[in-house]
Design a protein around this motif. Structure first.
Motif, short mmCIF file in Angstrom:
data_model
loop_
_atom_site.label_atom_id
_atom_site.label_comp_id
_atom_site.label_asym_id
_atom_site.label_seq_id
_atom_site.Cartn_x
_atom_site.Cartn_y
_atom_site.Cartn_z
N LEU A 59 40.09 36.47 31.43
CA LEU A 59 40.24 37.65 32.27
C LEU A 59 40.62 37.29 33.70
CD1 LEU A 59 37.25 39.78 30.93
CD2 LEU A 59 39.69 40.27 30.64
N SER A 60 40.23 36.10 34.15
CA SER A 60 40.66 35.63 35.47
C SER A 60 42.16 35.38 35.49
CB SER A 60 39.91 34.35 35.86
OG SER A 60 38.52 34.61 36.04
N LEU A 61 42.66 34.68 34.46
CA LEU A 61 44.10 34.42 34.38
C LEU A 61 44.89 35.71 34.19
CD1 LEU A 61 44.27 31.16 32.21
CD2 LEU A 61 44.25 31.39 34.69
N ALA A 62 44.33 36.62 33.40
CA ALA A 62 45.00 37.90 33.19
C ALA A 62 45.14 38.67 34.50
CB ALA A 62 44.24 38.73 32.17
N ALA A 63 44.10 38.66 35.32
CA ALA A 63 44.14 39.37 36.60
C ALA A 63 45.18 38.76 37.53
CB ALA A 63 42.76 39.33 37.24
N GLU A 65 47.81 37.13 36.69
CA GLU A 65 49.15 37.40 36.18
C GLU A 65 49.56 38.85 36.42
OE1 GLU A 65 51.67 36.55 32.06
OE2 GLU A 65 49.79 35.49 32.49
N LEU A 66 48.62 39.77 36.25
CA LEU A 66 48.90 41.18 36.55
C LEU A 66 49.25 41.37 38.02
CD1 LEU A 66 46.10 42.93 34.47
CD2 LEU A 66 48.55 43.39 34.25
N GLN A 67 48.60 40.61 38.86
CA GLN A 67 48.79 40.75 40.30
C GLN A 67 50.14 40.20 40.75
OE1 GLN A 67 46.13 38.43 42.96
NE2 GLN A 67 45.44 40.42 43.74
N SER A 68 50.65 39.20 40.07
CA SER A 68 51.84 38.49 40.55
C SER A 68 53.09 38.71 39.70
CB SER A 68 51.55 36.99 40.60
OG SER A 68 51.24 36.50 39.31
N SER A 69 53.01 39.63 38.72
CA SER A 69 54.17 39.85 37.86
C SER A 69 54.28 41.33 37.50
CB SER A 69 54.04 39.03 36.57
OG SER A 69 53.08 39.60 35.70
N THR A 70 55.37 41.67 36.82
CA THR A 70 55.59 43.04 36.35
C THR A 70 55.47 43.14 34.84
OG1 THR A 70 57.98 42.62 36.25
CG2 THR A 70 57.10 43.57 38.30
N VAL A 71 54.88 42.13 34.22
CA VAL A 71 54.68 42.13 32.78
C VAL A 71 53.79 43.31 32.39
CG1 VAL A 71 53.80 40.81 30.82
CG2 VAL A 71 54.96 39.64 32.69
N LYS A 72 54.09 43.96 31.28
CA LYS A 72 53.30 45.10 30.83
C LYS A 72 51.85 44.70 30.56
CE LYS A 72 57.14 47.58 28.63
NZ LYS A 72 57.66 48.11 27.34
N VAL A 73 50.93 45.64 30.83
CA VAL A 73 49.51 45.40 30.61
C VAL A 73 49.24 45.02 29.16
CG1 VAL A 73 47.21 46.46 30.58
CG2 VAL A 73 48.76 46.86 32.51
N GLU A 102 44.68 50.25 37.81
CA GLU A 102 44.21 50.46 39.18
C GLU A 102 44.45 49.23 40.04
OE1 GLU A 102 40.52 53.59 38.29
OE2 GLU A 102 40.17 51.42 38.34
N MET A 103 44.31 48.07 39.45
CA MET A 103 44.50 46.84 40.22
C MET A 103 45.92 46.72 40.75
SD MET A 103 44.66 42.93 39.12
CE MET A 103 46.42 43.24 39.16
N ARG A 104 46.86 47.22 39.96
CA ARG A 104 48.26 47.10 40.35
C ARG A 104 48.66 48.08 41.47
NH1 ARG A 104 51.84 45.48 34.97
NH2 ARG A 104 51.97 43.29 35.59
N VAL A 105 47.88 49.13 41.65
CA VAL A 105 48.25 50.12 42.68
C VAL A 105 47.30 50.08 43.88
CG1 VAL A 105 49.34 51.65 41.01
CG2 VAL A 105 46.91 51.94 41.55
N THR A 106 46.32 49.19 43.84
CA THR A 106 45.41 49.03 44.97
C THR A 106 45.40 47.58 45.40
OG1 THR A 106 43.46 48.58 43.58
CG2 THR A 106 43.93 50.90 44.10
#
Length: 294
Positions: A59-63, A65-73, A102-106
């Motif tokens: 979940l740390s790596l997933a977060a 990656e979500l923060q630094s890319s546009t890959v779909k959730v 929410e992480m991607r928009v905040t």
């Protein structure tokens, strides 16, 4: 290669396979021990279960990656072992406090756990009294309950046994004790107990050769080798650290599946009385089933 190197080799394998299936037998092979022993040793040294550590790292790596890319959730969820968006969202929110969307928009802070590394620490300043005991099979008779461990304090399932036992029942139980080990036995049977997650069966019991009365439950303990450690209860995490971080790595033994037995203390009938007793240090013996590996 020493024990610390073996443990870190196992952690390296986990880190290299967070996006793939992680084989517990391969982890244990790299650590040069059984799966059972590694999972218990890891939990007591790391303070969390192996399963929780792997989940936190994924979940740390997933977060990140979500923060630094546009890959779909959903693609990131599948990448880190979650086969539905809902299960991934629940796990993600449990760790980070917000959903992936929410992480991607905040711009909120994330709870990211770095890779773990075991390091050599200087131990042995605190003496540990122990002996190796080879004991034939024996029977325990007692009052049992299924227990779900909690992080702090005595487990409710254990307290239930103490609370529900009256003076006459307790006296009858003690009268059945006619063989070694003498005294009240607090027996844990199952994967859980201590810092290891998972339910287990607790027995307030005695060793006996007598027939088991209907009001009690019988548990057959097979012939086994035990390490018997003298400890004082209540004990804290530092004692587990000493057992699994100092004694086991240097002993030539590893833990095997089987009941864990604490001999003593006697309980004070009524939960309030017992809690009061357990705040005072009492010397007991703690029996762990083991096998010699070197």
């Amino acid at each position: 290669m020493n024990v610390i190197d073996h443990l870190n080799n196992a952690l390296d394998y986990i880190e290299q396979n967070l996006e793939d299936e992680i084989n517990e037998h391969e982890i244990a092979r790299r650590a040069y021990c059984s799966v059972y022993h590694f999972k218990r040793m890891f939990s007591y040294l790391a303070g969390i279960s192996l399963q929780d550590y792997i989940r936190r790292r994924r979940l740390s790596l997933a977060a990140l990656e979500l923060q630094s890319s546009t890959v779909k959730v959903i693609d990131i969820a599948i990448k880190y072992g979650y086969h539905s968006p809902d299960s991934f969202t629940r796990a993600f929110q449990s760790q980070h406090g917000i959903t992936p969307t929410e992480m991607r928009v905040t711009n909120q802070s994330l709870k990211v756990y770095p890779p773990m590394t075991f390091r050599l620490s200087i131990g042995g300043s605190e003496p540990m009294k122990f002996r190796i005991e080879n004991k034939e099979a024996f029977q325990v008779i007692g009052i049992t309950n299924r227990v779900t461990p909690v992080d702090m304090g005595e487990h409710p399932g254990v307290e239930h046994v103490w609370r529900s036992t009256d003076h006459d029942t307790y006296a009858e139980l003690k009268s059945l004790n006619n063989v070694e080990p003498y005294g009240i036995l607090h027996v844990d049977r199952g994967d859980g107990s201590g810092l290891v997650k998972g339910e287990y069966d607790y027995y307030l019991s005695v060793a006996s050769t007598k027939p088991c009365p209907d009001k009690f439950t019988r548990l057959d303990v097979p012939s086994m080798t035990w390490v018997v450690i003298d400890v004082k209860v209540p004990w804290g995490p530092e004692k587990w650290q000493q057992i699994y971080g100092e004694w086991f790595p240097s002993s030539g033994y590893e833990q095997i599946e089987g009941p864990r037995i604490q001999i003593g203390p006697e309980i004070a009938i009524g939960i309030e009385n017992q809690v009061k007793v357990m705040t005072e240090e009492v010397e007991v013996e703690y029996w762990i089933p083991v096998k010699q590996v070197r």
